[in-house]
Design an enzyme around this catalytic site. Structure first.
Site, PDB file in Angstrom:
ATOM      1  N   PRO A 158       0.837  -1.210   0.000  1.00 44.56           N
ATOM      2  CA  PRO A 158       0.000   0.000   0.000  1.00 44.56           C
ATOM      3  C   PRO A 158       0.870   1.258   0.000  1.00 44.56           C
ATOM      4  CG  PRO A 158       0.196  -0.863   2.217  1.00 44.56           C
ATOM      5  CD  PRO A 158       0.917  -1.841   1.322  1.00 44.56           C
ATOM      6  N   GLU A 169       5.563   3.560  -9.460  1.00 49.04           N
ATOM      7  CA  GLU A 169       4.125   3.819  -9.678  1.00 49.04           C
ATOM      8  C   GLU A 169       3.627   3.163 -10.966  1.00 49.04           C
ATOM      9  OE1 GLU A 169       2.518   5.099  -7.291  1.00 49.04           O
ATOM     10  OE2 GLU A 169       3.759   6.585  -6.250  1.00 49.04           O
TER      11      GLU A 169
HETATM   12  P1  ADP Z   1       5.513   4.088  -0.821  1.00 43.72           P
HETATM   13  O1  ADP Z   1       6.379   4.265  -2.042  1.00 43.72           O
HETATM   14  O2  ADP Z   1       5.162   2.653  -0.549  1.00 43.72           O
HETATM   15  O3  ADP Z   1       4.313   4.997  -0.787  1.00 43.72           O
HETATM   16  P2  ADP Z   1       7.625   5.524   0.520  1.00 43.72           P
HETATM   17  O4  ADP Z   1       8.900   4.784   0.249  1.00 43.72           O
HETATM   18  O5  ADP Z   1       7.350   6.749  -0.323  1.00 43.72           O
HETATM   19  O6  ADP Z   1       6.399   4.501   0.448  1.00 43.72           O
HETATM   20  O7  ADP Z   1       7.581   6.017   2.043  1.00 43.72           O
HETATM   21  C1  ADP Z   1       7.843   5.174   3.139  1.00 43.72           C
HETATM   22  C2  ADP Z   1       8.064   6.068   4.353  1.00 43.72           C
HETATM   23  O8  ADP Z   1       6.841   6.712   4.681  1.00 43.72           O
HETATM   24  C3  ADP Z   1       8.448   5.365   5.627  1.00 43.72           C
HETATM   25  O9  ADP Z   1       9.821   5.102   5.710  1.00 43.72           O
HETATM   26  C4  ADP Z   1       8.048   6.383   6.680  1.00 43.72           C
HETATM   27  O10 ADP Z   1       9.061   7.344   6.851  1.00 43.72           O
HETATM   28  C5  ADP Z   1       6.881   7.109   6.037  1.00 43.72           C
HETATM   29  N1  ADP Z   1       5.556   6.800   6.587  1.00 43.72           N
HETATM   30  C6  ADP Z   1       4.555   7.708   6.732  1.00 43.72           C
HETATM   31  N2  ADP Z   1       3.432   7.123   7.210  1.00 43.72           N
HETATM   32  C7  ADP Z   1       3.702   5.811   7.383  1.00 43.72           C
HETATM   33  C8  ADP Z   1       2.941   4.670   7.836  1.00 43.72           C
HETATM   34  N3  ADP Z   1       1.663   4.788   8.210  1.00 43.72           N
HETATM   35  N4  ADP Z   1       3.556   3.473   7.850  1.00 43.72           N
HETATM   36  C9  ADP Z   1       4.844   3.344   7.491  1.00 43.72           C
HETATM   37  N5  ADP Z   1       5.611   4.370   7.055  1.00 43.72           N
HETATM   38  C10 ADP Z   1       5.066   5.603   6.984  1.00 43.72           C
END
Ligand code: ADP
Ligand code: ZN
Length: 210
Positions: free
Chosen positions: A17, A90
């Site tokens: 997610p 993405e």
């Molecule tokens: P994705 O690409 O899966 O959206 P990202 O790599 O951009 O994830 O971001 C991951 C980072 O988001 C984590 O290392 C943490 O710093 C931050 N983060 C913010 N909210 C959450 C959450 N609810 N659970 C885990 N990480 C979170």
């Protein structure tokens, strides 16, 4: 992929997610390839310009240079023959054609690393990621932390009311939720669910079940 002989390519897929660390993991793998002096090219859909047009940026602020594409065929057109590693973030926004593009690149001997959401805002499989997972040599599924109760979160909760499959960008429009706290009824998405929070709090206080 510890035993790879010759110039064989392959597909690695990173799913989970929002907030599960897919971009971080993609950036980590691509940086390691750059340290190993491999030729790397990185792509993201133009639709996702939340932080920068020419950079993939994780929610924690990590970044890496990338090229924007409007459709999957542009990836194929832009990859240079010398490129050894292709990163795509993405991928759920690039349509079914991205599956063929990744397959072709792997068949050409390139290591293809693809990240994307495996489920949509209603918790349904988000094409083309399920098909990519079926074609991949290696799969990594990441979980976020549920903002309601702290359990492992497999879902992307939409907090604004919209029936569109794709709504990007809006600050605070999504949060990570576990299967128990996930709410598919948009009218209830922001409603306070005391149940799981109370359970978590009473667990922390050592009063669960008392
Ligand atoms: P994705 O690409 O899966 O959206 P990202 O790599 O951009 O994830 O971001 C991951 C980072 O988001 C984590 O290392 C943490 O710093 C931050 N983060 C913010 N909210 C959450 C959450 N609810 N659970 C885990 N990480 C979170
Ligand atoms: Zn939860």
């Amino acid at each position: 992929m510890d035993i790879v002989k010759g110039n064989m390519g392959w597909i690695e897929v990173v799913v989970g997610p929002m907030f599960s660390g897919k971009s971080e993991e993609l950036i980590r793998r691509l940086r390691r390839a750059e340290f190993a002096r491999q030729r790397v090219q990185i792509f993201k859909p133009a639709i996702d310009e939340r932080y920068a047009a020419d950079e993939i940026v994780s929610h924690s602020g990590l970044g890496i240079q990338s090229e924007c594409v409007n459709k999957a065929s542009e990836v194929m057109a832009k990859v240079q023959p010398r490129t050894e590693v292709v990163g795509i973030d993405e991928a759920q926004f690039l349509g079914d054609e991205i599956v063929d593009v990744c397959t072709q690149l792997a068949n050409l001997g390139k290591r293809v690393i693809v990240a994307g959401l495996d489920t949509d805002y209603l918790g349904r499989p988000f094409e083309p990621m399920p098909r990519l997972l079926a074609m991949a040599e290696e799969i990594t599924k990441l979980l976020a932390i549920c903002v309601r109760c702290g359990n492992p979160a497999v879902h992307t909760q939409r907090l604004i009311e919209s029936d569109e499959l794709i709504v990007v960008g809006a600050q605070g429009a999504y949060e990570a939720r576990c299967r128990r706290c996930f709410e598919t009824n948009p009218a209830l998405a922001n409603a306070k669910k005391e149940g799981p929070q109370l359970i978590a709090r009473s667990r922390a206080a050592g009063t669960a079940g008392k």
